[in-house]
Motif scaffolding. Structure first.
Motif, short mmCIF file in Angstrom:
data_model
loop_
_atom_site.label_atom_id
_atom_site.label_comp_id
_atom_site.label_asym_id
_atom_site.label_seq_id
_atom_site.Cartn_x
_atom_site.Cartn_y
_atom_site.Cartn_z
N ARG A 176 4.16 -6.09 5.77
CA ARG A 176 3.95 -5.19 4.66
C ARG A 176 4.23 -3.76 5.06
N ASP B 196 2.81 -14.63 -5.24
CA ASP B 196 4.15 -14.66 -5.84
C ASP B 196 5.24 -14.54 -4.77
N LEU B 197 5.05 -13.66 -3.80
CA LEU B 197 6.04 -13.52 -2.71
C LEU B 197 6.12 -14.80 -1.88
N THR C 42 14.14 -6.62 -0.07
CA THR C 42 14.30 -5.47 -0.97
C THR C 42 13.05 -5.24 -1.82
N HIS C 43 12.13 -6.19 -1.80
CA HIS C 43 10.88 -6.05 -2.56
C HIS C 43 10.05 -4.93 -1.93
N PRO C 44 9.46 -4.06 -2.74
CA PRO C 44 8.70 -2.94 -2.18
C PRO C 44 7.49 -3.36 -1.34
N GLN D 123 8.01 -17.33 -3.85
CA GLN D 123 9.43 -17.01 -3.89
C GLN D 123 10.11 -17.40 -2.59
N VAL E 79 14.42 -11.21 -0.12
CA VAL E 79 13.09 -10.68 -0.44
C VAL E 79 12.78 -9.35 0.25
N VAL F 251 7.57 -5.69 0.93
CA VAL F 251 8.05 -6.29 2.17
C VAL F 251 8.77 -5.23 3.01
N ARG G 129 0.41 -10.68 -6.01
CA ARG G 129 1.67 -10.28 -5.39
C ARG G 129 1.94 -11.10 -4.14
#
Length: 127
Positions: free
Chosen positions: A78, A10-11, A60-62, A14, A58, A64, A7
């Motif tokens: 986080r 990947d973040l 909106t990603h849980p 991105q 990004v 972040v 994760r």
């Protein structure tokens, strides 16, 4: 543990893709953000124009909770209190863009202008 590492990776990937899409030169980045309708607050790591844009993409990603941008890198905080932030080193063009933005050289991208800009700087970049 392995899923958390994926994760994070990947973040980070991105964010690097999003930064690359903004442009490879400071003025390309400025044009991109202007055409996206984003404005920010110079010298504010939480409200700078890059932090605001990335927060919309990004944030909106849980995984972040907050995007914080410095002059050389950015951190994705986080939601868990003790979780280490995800750090991404900013490309040279983005660093130059942030320098220009923080020096009030791009007034059309500023969300609000303080009563008095920092000494030595005038809106429009004329010192």
């Amino acid at each position: 543990m392995l899923r958390v590492m994926h994760r994070r990776r990947d973040l980070r990937a991105q964010v690097k893709r999003v930064l690359a899409q903004m442009g490879g030169e400071p003025m390309e980045i400025a044009s991109f953000l202007h055409s996206s309708g984003v404005r920010g607050v110079p010298n504010d790591p939480h409200e700078c124009i890059v932090a605001r844009y990335l927060s919309a993409i990004v944030g909106t990603h849980p995984a972040v909770a907050q995007v914080i941008v410095s002059k050389t890198d950015l951190a994705l905080r986080r939601p868990r209190r003790l979780a280490m932030p995800i750090r991404v080193v900013l490309p040279p063009a983005m660093r130059s863009f942030i320098e220009m933005f923080d020096a009030y050289e791009l007034p059309h991208l500023v969300a609000r202008v303080p009563v008095q800009p920092p000494s030595g700087h005038h809106a429009g970049g004329v010192a």
